[in-house]
Design a protein around this motif. Structure first.
Motif, PDB file in Angstrom:
ATOM      1  N   SER A 445      -3.589  -5.326  -6.771  1.00  0.00           N
ATOM      2  CA  SER A 445      -3.455  -3.638  -6.065  1.00  0.00           C
ATOM      3  C   SER A 445      -4.223  -2.706  -6.969  1.00  0.00           C
ATOM      4  N   ASP A 447      -6.562   1.198  -6.451  1.00  0.00           N
ATOM      5  CA  ASP A 447      -7.070   1.991  -5.317  1.00  0.00           C
ATOM      6  C   ASP A 447      -8.554   2.935  -5.889  1.00  0.00           C
ATOM      7  N   SER A 462     -15.927  -2.110   2.544  1.00  0.00           N
ATOM      8  CA  SER A 462     -14.927  -2.849   1.375  1.00  0.00           C
ATOM      9  C   SER A 462     -14.220  -3.877   2.238  1.00  0.00           C
ATOM     10  N   LYS A 463     -13.945  -3.624   3.549  1.00  0.00           N
ATOM     11  CA  LYS A 463     -13.216  -4.466   4.305  1.00  0.00           C
ATOM     12  C   LYS A 463     -13.830  -5.760   4.668  1.00  0.00           C
ATOM     13  N   MET A 466     -14.331  -8.108   1.702  1.00  0.00           N
ATOM     14  CA  MET A 466     -13.203  -8.838   1.494  1.00  0.00           C
ATOM     15  C   MET A 466     -13.292 -10.058   2.301  1.00  0.00           C
ATOM     16  N   ALA A 473      -6.719 -10.373   2.071  1.00  0.00           N
ATOM     17  CA  ALA A 473      -6.693  -9.044   1.334  1.00  0.00           C
ATOM     18  C   ALA A 473      -6.446  -8.247   2.561  1.00  0.00           C
ATOM     19  N   ILE A 475      -6.059  -3.667   3.439  1.00  0.00           N
ATOM     20  CA  ILE A 475      -6.445  -2.272   3.055  1.00  0.00           C
ATOM     21  C   ILE A 475      -5.214  -1.453   3.550  1.00  0.00           C
ATOM     22  N   GLU A 486      -7.018  -1.757  -1.974  1.00  0.00           N
ATOM     23  CA  GLU A 486      -7.008  -2.956  -1.759  1.00  0.00           C
ATOM     24  C   GLU A 486      -5.731  -3.765  -2.215  1.00  0.00           C
ATOM     25  N   ILE A 488      -4.914  -7.784  -2.751  1.00  0.00           N
ATOM     26  CA  ILE A 488      -5.435  -9.038  -2.747  1.00  0.00           C
ATOM     27  C   ILE A 488      -4.849 -10.262  -3.503  1.00  0.00           C
ATOM     28  N   CYS A 504     -15.239  -7.908  -5.880  1.00  0.00           N
ATOM     29  CA  CYS A 504     -14.855  -7.009  -4.894  1.00  0.00           C
ATOM     30  C   CYS A 504     -14.148  -5.665  -5.690  1.00  0.00           C
ATOM     31  N   MET A 508     -15.887  -2.038  -5.087  1.00  0.00           N
ATOM     32  CA  MET A 508     -15.263  -1.005  -4.409  1.00  0.00           C
ATOM     33  C   MET A 508     -15.355   0.333  -5.264  1.00  0.00           C
TER      34      MET A 508
END
Length: 566
Positions: A445, A447, A462-463, A466, A473, A475, A486, A488, A504, A508
């Motif tokens: 996790s 940010d 970003s989504k 993933m 994962a 958001i 995120e 994951i 990933c 981000m």
């Protein structure tokens, strides 16, 4: 000390090394309820584990061995091996205490404070203070001991003796940080403020309070409510967060849209410096222009410059009216665009949170909010507060904006019980994710934060990444201040899966920086984001930070390995 506690402290070397260096994903790990995975909140009646007597040389041998192993692993990373987070190799790792010096330091602390219970070397205690199952970063190595001071004076004694022997000092309060902030890569002493969890002074007329570092923000507000004060402390990160850690990471939480972050609520601090010197950053007025803003120096410094032992915090009036609402959207872009417009329009919402359809499904699967079943769609959570008239007006404005972005199912809480229920999905998000882990799995996790105008762009891209990588994962985040997370689930032992997650997360961060954002909105840097900090601010800015660090902590003993390397 109980017999079984003594037995644990005196384990044979081979067995204890296994305990001290055990993998975070132990064999036989099963799914578990979210409530059982939480760190204990302050004031819950639980006492920290303390070994009142112990076999010093035997346990130290074990702990120092673990720390040396951790130091070696750290050095390999820092010298360019896989997983390197090196920022600048021009500065060698400082020389820290030998085993003999460590023994002397611990003995001096016990003798000078005159309390056998001040120090613990219990292996389970060491592991709990060097490894976190919810942290994305867990470097090898554990503290050699845990100290439990009861006062600023005792903290000062600990720091002075550690400074004398070059013993690393790692502050610990709630233990809920996510970037390896309280890890002990070079061994040393973890200073746990568990016994320093009191309100020292409450000044109702001045709307401020003096507290010790291990009081939880929820416990603080509970005590203020019991006093009938009509006041509260509005910064609200994870439920188990405590004031010391909140100061160290400059945290925020769901209320940041209306009330700002931790830095905005600190009036002054009592800080113990690396050599044991005790300073006060300011006096009690809310406004002062007397010299350097030392509050701004220590807030967000993660204990790398000093140990906060008291904090004077602003309080604010509890609003007359509250309302909570949720609204669903057909896509994450719709939700993010609606959130950005709410902010750009200047509507004073108290909080605004986002969760994608995966996270909503996770909450349903985890069952933490049962019997409530949520629509598994991108969702915005709103909190409104103020006068009755202002709350009604703001709700009408937000409804109009969300409809314009295809929002539907706008649902309001009818009473305080429903307010808690509607808001609970957001507050249970991380624990719901943790509850879904299978054997060998972990949750990463982290940010970032970007300007409002780029929120929809970065969340959508970003989504998609993933999903394209096949990661489980989600958001979520404090979208009202441009901050999102995120989360994951992945198997650390599966290299290909681990590589996907690291790719990933790095992408981000780089994406956020390209959008003039930041690599961390509220989790701080810790051990895990040192490379990201370099990308964000550059070597010259890091040079200024190093100069400050060296001025206050020339022996580099205060939480070493965090924010940047020497």
């Amino acid at each position: 000390m109980s017999a079984n506690r003594f037995a644990r402290a005196a384990r044979p070397l081979s067995r204890s090394l296994t305990v001290l260096n055990k993998s975070p994903c132990t064999a036989g790990q099963q799914r578990f309820a979210a409530s059982s995975s939480r760190p204990a909140a302050a004031g819950n009646g639980q006492q920290p584990r303390i070994a009142s007597t112990w076999s010093l040389s035997g346990v130290l041998a074990i702990a120092v061995a673990a720390s040396v192993l951790g130091w070696g692993a750290s050095e390999l990373r820092h010298r360019g091996f896989p997983g390197a987070v090196l920022l600048d190799s021009a500065f060698p790792t400082p020389r820290y205490a030998s085993m003999r010096e460590m023994e002397q330091a611990l003995e001096e602390i016990r003798q000078e404070i005159g309390n056998d219970d001040i120090i613990s070397t219990d292996p389970d205690d060491l592991h709990a203070h060097g490894y976190s199952e919810w942290s994305s970063s867990n470097p090898e190595g554990l503290p050699v001991a845990v100290a439990y001071p009861r006062s600023t004076e005792q903290v000062s004694i600990i720091a002075r003796i550690c400074h004398k022997y070059r013993v690393p000092i790692i502050p610990y309060s709630g233990g809920s940080s996510l970037e390896g902030n309280f890890s002990a890569p070079y061994g040393g002493i973890s200073v746990d403020f568990a016994f320093m969890d009191k309100i020292v002074q409450f000044n109702k007329d001045d709307m401020d309070v003096v507290v010790q570092p291990s009081i939880g923000w929820q416990d603080l507000n509970d005590q203020l409510a019991k006093m009938g004060s009509g006041l509260f402390f509005p910064i609200d990160p994870g439920p188990s967060a405590k004031i010391g850690g909140m100061i160290g990471t400059n945290c925020s939480g769901t209320n940041a849209v209306k009330y700002g972050t931790m830095k905005d609520w600190v009036i002054n601090l009592t800080v113990v410096l690396a050599d044991g010197t005790v300073i006060k950053t300011r006096r009690r007025p809310r406004k002062s222009s007397a010299g350097y803003n030392l509050n701004g120096l220590f807030v967000g410094s993660e204990g790398t410059l000093g140990l906060v032992t008291e904090a004077t915090l602003k309080l604010t009036v509890i609003p007359e009216e509250f309302s909570v609402a949720v609204v669903t959207f057909p896509s994450i872009r719709n939700a993010a665009s609606a959130a950005a417009e709410v902010m750009q329009t200047g509507i004073p919402v108290a909080a605004m949170e986002i969760m994608d359809e995966v996270q909503m499904k996770v909450v349903n699967m985890g069952g933490a909010t049962a019997p409530r079943v949520w629509k598994e769609m991108p969702t915005l959570f709103f909190k409104f507060s103020g006068t009755k008239a202002s709350v009604k007006e703001n709700i009408d404005l937000v409804q109009k904006i969300t409809r314009g972005h295809n929002g539907s199912n706008f649902e309001f809480a009818k009473d305080a019980r429903e307010q808690k229920l509607l808001w609970s999905a957001r507050k249970e998000s991380l624990w719901s994710m943790l509850a879904l882990r299978k054997e060998g799995e972990e949750v990463w996790s982290t940010d970032v934060a970007v300007p409002f105008s780029r929120l929809a762009d970065i969340i959508e891209v970003s989504k998609k990444e993933m999903d394209d990588l096949g990661l489980f994962a989600s958001i979520l985040g404090h979208i009202g201040d441009g901050n999102f997370h995120e989360s994951i689930i992945y198997n650390r032992q599966d290299k290909s899966e681990r590589d996907k997650v690291e790719t990933c997360v790095k992408n981000m961060v780089k994406r956020a920086l390209e959008m003039e954002g930041t690599c961390t909105g509220e989790h701080s840097i810790g051990w895990g984001k040192k490379e990201s900090l370099l990308w964000e601010v550059g070597q010259d800015t890091l040079g200024v930070m190093r100069a400050i660090k060296l001025a206050l902590d020339p022996k580099w003993i205060m939480n070493p390995g965090k924010i940047f390397d020497r």
